[in-house]
Write a protein that holds these residues in place. Structure first.
Motif, PDB file in Angstrom:
ATOM      1  N   ASP A  73       0.834  -1.205   0.000  1.00  0.00           N
ATOM      2  CA  ASP A  73       0.000   0.000   0.000  1.00  0.00           C
ATOM      3  C   ASP A  73       0.867   1.252   0.000  1.00  0.00           C
ATOM      4  OD1 ASP A  73      -2.409  -1.332   0.049  1.00  0.00           O
ATOM      5  OD2 ASP A  73      -3.075  -0.517   1.971  1.00  0.00           O
ATOM      6  N   TRP A  74       0.242   2.380  -0.185  1.00  0.00           N
ATOM      7  CA  TRP A  74       0.845   3.677   0.068  1.00  0.00           C
ATOM      8  C   TRP A  74       0.113   4.307   1.236  1.00  0.00           C
ATOM      9  CZ3 TRP A  74      -2.547   7.711  -0.039  1.00  0.00           C
ATOM     10  CH2 TRP A  74      -3.686   7.586  -0.844  1.00  0.00           C
ATOM     11  N   VAL A  75       0.789   5.204   1.934  1.00  0.00           N
ATOM     12  CA  VAL A  75       0.152   5.989   2.988  1.00  0.00           C
ATOM     13  C   VAL A  75       0.534   7.449   2.767  1.00  0.00           C
ATOM     14  CG1 VAL A  75       0.172   4.079   4.650  1.00  0.00           C
ATOM     15  CG2 VAL A  75       2.030   5.767   4.673  1.00  0.00           C
ATOM     16  N   ALA A  76      -0.327   8.348   3.237  1.00  0.00           N
ATOM     17  CA  ALA A  76      -0.056   9.774   3.112  1.00  0.00           C
ATOM     18  C   ALA A  76      -0.681  10.522   4.276  1.00  0.00           C
ATOM     19  CB  ALA A  76      -0.606  10.312   1.789  1.00  0.00           C
ATOM     20  N   TRP A  77      -0.009  11.575   4.688  1.00  0.00           N
ATOM     21  CA  TRP A  77      -0.514  12.510   5.689  1.00  0.00           C
ATOM     22  C   TRP A  77      -0.205  13.898   5.175  1.00  0.00           C
ATOM     23  CZ3 TRP A  77       1.925  16.430   8.243  1.00  0.00           C
ATOM     24  CH2 TRP A  77       1.194  17.050   9.266  1.00  0.00           C
ATOM     25  N   GLY A  78      -1.133  14.829   5.385  1.00  0.00           N
ATOM     26  CA  GLY A  78      -0.871  16.167   4.886  1.00  0.00           C
ATOM     27  C   GLY A  78      -1.579  17.261   5.648  1.00  0.00           C
ATOM     28  N   SER A  89      -4.343  19.858   0.027  1.00  0.00           N
ATOM     29  CA  SER A  89      -3.444  19.272   1.021  1.00  0.00           C
ATOM     30  C   SER A  89      -2.015  19.217   0.501  1.00  0.00           C
ATOM     31  CB  SER A  89      -3.893  17.846   1.383  1.00  0.00           C
ATOM     32  OG  SER A  89      -5.084  17.879   2.118  1.00  0.00           O
ATOM     33  N   GLN A  90      -1.096  19.423   1.401  1.00  0.00           N
ATOM     34  CA  GLN A  90       0.335  19.352   1.133  1.00  0.00           C
ATOM     35  C   GLN A  90       0.812  18.083   1.836  1.00  0.00           C
ATOM     36  OE1 GLN A  90       1.777  22.198  -0.754  1.00  0.00           O
ATOM     37  NE2 GLN A  90      -0.435  22.131  -1.041  1.00  0.00           N
ATOM     38  N   CYS A  91       1.091  17.025   1.090  1.00  0.00           N
ATOM     39  CA  CYS A  91       1.214  15.674   1.649  1.00  0.00           C
ATOM     40  C   CYS A  91       2.637  15.146   1.754  1.00  0.00           C
ATOM     41  CB  CYS A  91       0.416  14.691   0.793  1.00  0.00           C
ATOM     42  SG  CYS A  91      -1.348  14.991   0.851  1.00  0.00           S
ATOM     43  N   LEU A  92       2.806  14.296   2.754  1.00  0.00           N
ATOM     44  CA  LEU A  92       3.971  13.435   2.898  1.00  0.00           C
ATOM     45  C   LEU A  92       3.494  12.048   2.510  1.00  0.00           C
ATOM     46  CD1 LEU A  92       5.071  14.603   6.468  1.00  0.00           C
ATOM     47  CD2 LEU A  92       5.696  15.606   4.256  1.00  0.00           C
ATOM     48  N   VAL A  93       4.199  11.377   1.611  1.00  0.00           N
ATOM     49  CA  VAL A  93       3.748  10.103   1.052  1.00  0.00           C
ATOM     50  C   VAL A  93       4.849   9.065   1.212  1.00  0.00           C
ATOM     51  CG1 VAL A  93       2.903   8.954  -1.057  1.00  0.00           C
ATOM     52  CG2 VAL A  93       2.430  11.400  -0.692  1.00  0.00           C
ATOM     53  N   PHE A  95       5.683   4.711   0.167  1.00  0.00           N
ATOM     54  CA  PHE A  95       5.296   3.409  -0.365  1.00  0.00           C
ATOM     55  C   PHE A  95       6.566   2.618  -0.653  1.00  0.00           C
ATOM     56  CE2 PHE A  95       6.230   5.641  -4.232  1.00  0.00           C
ATOM     57  CZ  PHE A  95       6.544   4.688  -5.193  1.00  0.00           C
ATOM     58  N   ARG A  96       6.396   1.307  -0.845  1.00  0.00           N
ATOM     59  CA  ARG A  96       7.530   0.447  -1.202  1.00  0.00           C
ATOM     60  C   ARG A  96       7.674   0.469  -2.718  1.00  0.00           C
ATOM     61  NH1 ARG A  96      10.328  -3.189   1.581  1.00  0.00           N
ATOM     62  NH2 ARG A  96       8.770  -3.290   3.226  1.00  0.00           N
ATOM     63  N   ASN A  97       8.848   0.891  -3.208  1.00  0.00           N
ATOM     64  CA  ASN A  97       9.044   0.995  -4.653  1.00  0.00           C
ATOM     65  C   ASN A  97       9.461  -0.354  -5.257  1.00  0.00           C
ATOM     66  OD1 ASN A  97      11.841   0.692  -4.238  1.00  0.00           O
ATOM     67  ND2 ASN A  97      12.227   2.894  -4.355  1.00  0.00           N
ATOM     68  N   SER A  98       9.682  -0.378  -6.564  1.00  0.00           N
ATOM     69  CA  SER A  98       9.988  -1.632  -7.260  1.00  0.00           C
ATOM     70  C   SER A  98      11.326  -2.230  -6.833  1.00  0.00           C
ATOM     71  CB  SER A  98       9.983  -1.407  -8.780  1.00  0.00           C
ATOM     72  OG  SER A  98      10.961  -0.445  -9.127  1.00  0.00           O
ATOM     73  N   SER A  99      12.203  -1.446  -6.216  1.00  0.00           N
ATOM     74  CA  SER A  99      13.472  -1.964  -5.690  1.00  0.00           C
ATOM     75  C   SER A  99      13.311  -2.551  -4.294  1.00  0.00           C
ATOM     76  CB  SER A  99      14.516  -0.841  -5.639  1.00  0.00           C
ATOM     77  OG  SER A  99      14.732  -0.316  -6.913  1.00  0.00           O
ATOM     78  N   GLY A 100      12.100  -2.455  -3.757  1.00  0.00           N
ATOM     79  CA  GLY A 100      11.837  -2.978  -2.423  1.00  0.00           C
ATOM     80  C   GLY A 100      12.134  -2.002  -1.300  1.00  0.00           C
ATOM     81  N   GLU A 101      12.552  -0.787  -1.657  1.00  0.00           N
ATOM     82  CA  GLU A 101      12.866   0.219  -0.654  1.00  0.00           C
ATOM     83  C   GLU A 101      11.641   1.072  -0.369  1.00  0.00           C
ATOM     84  OE1 GLU A 101      16.113   2.426  -2.279  1.00  0.00           O
ATOM     85  OE2 GLU A 101      17.485   0.717  -2.192  1.00  0.00           O
ATOM     86  N   ILE A 102      11.561   1.587   0.858  1.00  0.00           N
ATOM     87  CA  ILE A 102      10.487   2.509   1.199  1.00  0.00           C
ATOM     88  C   ILE A 102      10.885   3.888   0.690  1.00  0.00           C
ATOM     89  CG2 ILE A 102       9.132   3.537   3.054  1.00  0.00           C
ATOM     90  CD1 ILE A 102       8.704   0.499   2.627  1.00  0.00           C
ATOM     91  N   HIS A 103      10.040   4.438  -0.160  1.00  0.00           N
ATOM     92  CA  HIS A 103      10.287   5.741  -0.774  1.00  0.00           C
ATOM     93  C   HIS A 103       9.360   6.760  -0.131  1.00  0.00           C
ATOM     94  CE1 HIS A 103      11.367   8.694  -3.729  1.00  0.00           C
ATOM     95  NE2 HIS A 103      10.136   8.754  -4.219  1.00  0.00           N
ATOM     96  N   ALA A 104       9.921   7.845   0.387  1.00  0.00           N
ATOM     97  CA  ALA A 104       9.130   8.923   0.988  1.00  0.00           C
ATOM     98  C   ALA A 104       9.379  10.202   0.197  1.00  0.00           C
ATOM     99  CB  ALA A 104       9.527   9.117   2.440  1.00  0.00           C
ATOM    100  N   TYR A 105       8.323  10.969  -0.005  1.00  0.00           N
ATOM    101  CA  TYR A 105       8.435  12.194  -0.781  1.00  0.00           C
ATOM    102  C   TYR A 105       7.264  13.115  -0.472  1.00  0.00           C
ATOM    103  CZ  TYR A 105       4.976   9.983  -3.853  1.00  0.00           C
ATOM    104  OH  TYR A 105       3.850   9.380  -4.353  1.00  0.00           O
ATOM    105  N   THR A 106       7.289  14.319  -1.035  1.00  0.00           N
ATOM    106  CA  THR A 106       6.203  15.276  -0.855  1.00  0.00           C
ATOM    107  C   THR A 106       5.358  15.352  -2.119  1.00  0.00           C
ATOM    108  OG1 THR A 106       7.591  17.122  -1.588  1.00  0.00           O
ATOM    109  CG2 THR A 106       7.533  16.668   0.784  1.00  0.00           C
ATOM    110  N   SER A 107       4.065  15.665  -1.920  1.00  0.00           N
ATOM    111  CA  SER A 107       3.144  15.750  -3.051  1.00  0.00           C
ATOM    112  C   SER A 107       2.013  16.729  -2.729  1.00  0.00           C
ATOM    113  CB  SER A 107       2.538  14.368  -3.338  1.00  0.00           C
ATOM    114  OG  SER A 107       1.589  14.448  -4.383  1.00  0.00           O
ATOM    115  N   PRO A 108       1.870  17.790  -3.521  1.00  0.00           N
ATOM    116  CA  PRO A 108       0.711  18.664  -3.349  1.00  0.00           C
ATOM    117  C   PRO A 108      -0.502  18.049  -4.056  1.00  0.00           C
ATOM    118  CG  PRO A 108       2.120  19.519  -5.074  1.00  0.00           C
ATOM    119  CD  PRO A 108       2.803  18.286  -4.526  1.00  0.00           C
ATOM    120  N   VAL A 109      -1.671  18.185  -3.452  1.00  0.00           N
ATOM    121  CA  VAL A 109      -2.897  17.626  -4.030  1.00  0.00           C
ATOM    122  C   VAL A 109      -3.744  18.781  -4.570  1.00  0.00           C
ATOM    123  CG1 VAL A 109      -5.016  16.336  -3.562  1.00  0.00           C
ATOM    124  CG2 VAL A 109      -2.863  15.669  -2.465  1.00  0.00           C
ATOM    125  N   SER A 110      -3.909  18.809  -5.894  1.00  0.00           N
ATOM    126  CA  SER A 110      -4.658  19.904  -6.508  1.00  0.00           C
ATOM    127  C   SER A 110      -6.002  19.471  -7.093  1.00  0.00           C
ATOM    128  CB  SER A 110      -3.816  20.567  -7.597  1.00  0.00           C
ATOM    129  OG  SER A 110      -3.462  19.619  -8.574  1.00  0.00           O
TER     130      SER A 110
END
Length: 188
Positions: A73-78, A89-93, A95-110
Motif C-alpha cells: 500500500d501507500w500511505v499519506a498525511w498532509g 493538502s500538502q502531503c507526505l507520502v 510506499f515500497r518501490n519496485s526496488s523494495g525500498e520505502i520511498h518517501a516524498y512530498t506531493s501537493p494535491v490539486s
C-alpha cells in the motif's frame, strides 16, 4: 441478570484496556529512539501523529504512523493550509518501490484525480524519510510551517499501488472520514 451485567462490565473493561493500549501513543518506542513531545491518535485508519514543535524557528519534527496496512500500500498525511479536506493538502507520502525500498516524498494535491506525484509543497520540508515494519508505515519529516500559524486542517489516507502507480484510496467508510485539525503549538 447479575451474570449478564458482570459479563458486560468485564467485556467493557477489556475493550477499554485494549483500546487504550493500542492507542497509547506516548509510550511508543521508535526504532531510531526519537522522542516527540506530543502525540495524538487520529480517529480513523489506525493512525497516530507524533510531533515536537520548535517555536524559535517555527518548525515541527513529526512522525506519522499508519498501521494495519500491507507493504504493498501507500500511505499519506498532509496539511491543508487553506481548506479542510483533500484538495489543497500538502502531503507526505510513502510506499515500497519496485526496488523494495520505502520511498518517501512530498506531493501537493490539486484535484480529486491526483496520483500523488512528487512535487514541492507550499512550505519547506527539509527532511523526509520513512520505514515499514510490523504492518505499519512511519513517515518522519521536518516541516517549516507557514509564517504566523500553528493550527491547520490535516488529512491522512492509504491506498494500493499497481506497479509504480499509486491508485485511488477507497471511496467509502473511514477513508472519507480521515480529516481533522491539528495545532502544533497547543498539542491539539
Amino acid at each position: 441478570m447479575d451474570k449478564l451485567l458482570t459479563t458486560l462490565l468485564l467485556t467493557s473493561i477489556l475493550f477499554s484496556t485494549t483500546y487504550a493500549q493500542n492507542h497509547n501513543c506516548s509510550s511508543f518506542a521508535f526504532r531510531n529512539n526519537q522522542i516527540f513531545a506530543t502525540c495524538i491518535p487520529l480517529p480513523v485508519l489506525n493512525s497516530v501523529l507524533h510531533w515536537t514543535y520548535y517555536p524559535n524557528n517555527h518548525t515541527v519534527d513529526l512522525a506519522y504512523r499508519h498501521g494495519g496496512v500491507p507493504n504493498t500500500d501507500w500511505v499519506a498525511w498532509g496539511l491543508n493550509i487553506d481548506g479542510t479536506m483533500m484538495i489543497g493538502s500538502q502531503c507526505l507520502v510513502a510506499f515500497r518501490n519496485s526496488s523494495g525500498e520505502i520511498h518517501a516524498y512530498t506531493s501537493p494535491v490539486s484535484s480529486y484525480n491526483t496520483q500523488l506525484a512528487e512535487g514541492a509543497l507550499s512550505f519547506n520540508v527539509p527532511r523526509i524519510g520513512a520505514e515499514y515494519s510490523n504492518n505499519e508505515f512511519i513517515i518522519f519529516a521536518t516541516l517549516e510551517l507557514p509564517a504566523g500559524r500553528t493550527s491547520f486542517s490535516q488529512a491522512w489516507q492509504n491506498g494500493g499501488v499497481s506497479g509504480q502507480v499509486l491508485t485511488a484510496h477507497a471511496q467509502s467508510g473511514d477513508n472519507l472520514r480521515s480529516f481533522g485539525s491539528v495545532d502544533f503549538a497547543n498539542g491539539l
